[in-house]
Design a protein around this motif. Sequence first.
Motif, short mmCIF file in Angstrom:
data_model
loop_
_atom_site.label_atom_id
_atom_site.label_comp_id
_atom_site.label_asym_id
_atom_site.label_seq_id
_atom_site.Cartn_x
_atom_site.Cartn_y
_atom_site.Cartn_z
N ASP A 17 1.91 -22.65 32.75
CA ASP A 17 2.23 -22.30 34.13
C ASP A 17 3.60 -21.62 34.22
O ASP A 17 3.76 -20.63 34.95
N LEU A 18 4.58 -22.15 33.51
CA LEU A 18 5.91 -21.53 33.51
C LEU A 18 5.86 -20.12 32.94
O LEU A 18 6.49 -19.21 33.48
N GLU A 19 5.13 -19.94 31.85
CA GLU A 19 5.00 -18.61 31.26
C GLU A 19 4.35 -17.65 32.25
O GLU A 19 4.77 -16.49 32.36
N TYR A 20 3.35 -18.11 32.96
CA TYR A 20 2.70 -17.27 33.96
C TYR A 20 3.70 -16.85 35.03
O TYR A 20 3.78 -15.67 35.39
N HIS A 21 4.48 -17.80 35.55
CA HIS A 21 5.45 -17.49 36.59
C HIS A 21 6.55 -16.55 36.07
O HIS A 21 7.00 -15.66 36.80
N ILE A 22 6.97 -16.74 34.84
CA ILE A 22 7.98 -15.86 34.25
C ILE A 22 7.44 -14.44 34.18
O ILE A 22 8.12 -13.48 34.54
N ASN A 23 6.20 -14.30 33.74
CA ASN A 23 5.59 -12.97 33.67
C ASN A 23 5.45 -12.35 35.05
O ASN A 23 5.67 -11.14 35.21
N GLN A 24 5.12 -13.16 36.05
CA GLN A 24 5.01 -12.63 37.41
C GLN A 24 6.38 -12.15 37.90
O GLN A 24 6.47 -11.10 38.54
N LEU A 25 7.43 -12.91 37.59
CA LEU A 25 8.77 -12.51 38.00
C LEU A 25 9.19 -11.22 37.30
O LEU A 25 9.80 -10.35 37.91
N LYS A 26 8.85 -11.10 36.03
CA LYS A 26 9.18 -9.87 35.28
C LYS A 26 8.46 -8.67 35.87
O LYS A 26 9.04 -7.59 35.99
N GLU A 27 7.19 -8.85 36.25
CA GLU A 27 6.42 -7.76 36.81
C GLU A 27 6.96 -7.33 38.18
O GLU A 27 6.93 -6.15 38.53
N ASN A 28 7.46 -8.29 38.95
CA ASN A 28 7.97 -7.99 40.29
C ASN A 28 9.40 -7.50 40.28
O ASN A 28 9.90 -7.04 41.31
N ALA A 29 10.08 -7.63 39.14
CA ALA A 29 11.49 -7.22 39.07
C ALA A 29 11.66 -5.71 38.98
O ALA A 29 10.87 -4.94 38.69
#
Length: 155
Positions: free
Chosen positions: A143-155
């Motif tokens: 779950d944390l990896e998923y959220h990190i990837n989402q944050l990277k994509e939105n940055a």
Amino acid sequence: MKEAIIVDKDGFYLEPTLVDDHVSGVFPLSELSGSRDYTTGSQIDTSLEIFEAYQVAISVPPGLYKPRFDFEAGEWTEGLSPEEIDTLRSKSQPQTIEHMARGLPKDALSLESRATVSQDDYVLQLMFDLQQRINDQSNRIADLEYHINQLKENA
């Protein structure tokens, strides 16, 4: 970095997380539209913020069986009633071989073999509990990896 605790809307401990050393207090955690539905894996198509948990950057004192954060008092409290704690304590008390033997029929296993079986059951239960914890932690990491990837994509 220091540990903070994720709690549900009722203040019950869910899981630990890491925060910067300067972070202190209680913060609502929300899911925004486009967040993942963890039960189905699909995207949530809503524009509402959903407050389901809080991050508490206040240390949990030792000795609590089921930590619960009291939002009004701003402190950690015991989430179990005294009766529930007594039940837990009575279950955790090791039984003597003589105590276990009282409930056995006369033709049952010898006391030594009974103790070995009991120890084996205990070890198996510990191994099962450990595997459950490992699985839970693996899910949290995913779950944390998923959220990190989402944050990277939105940055």
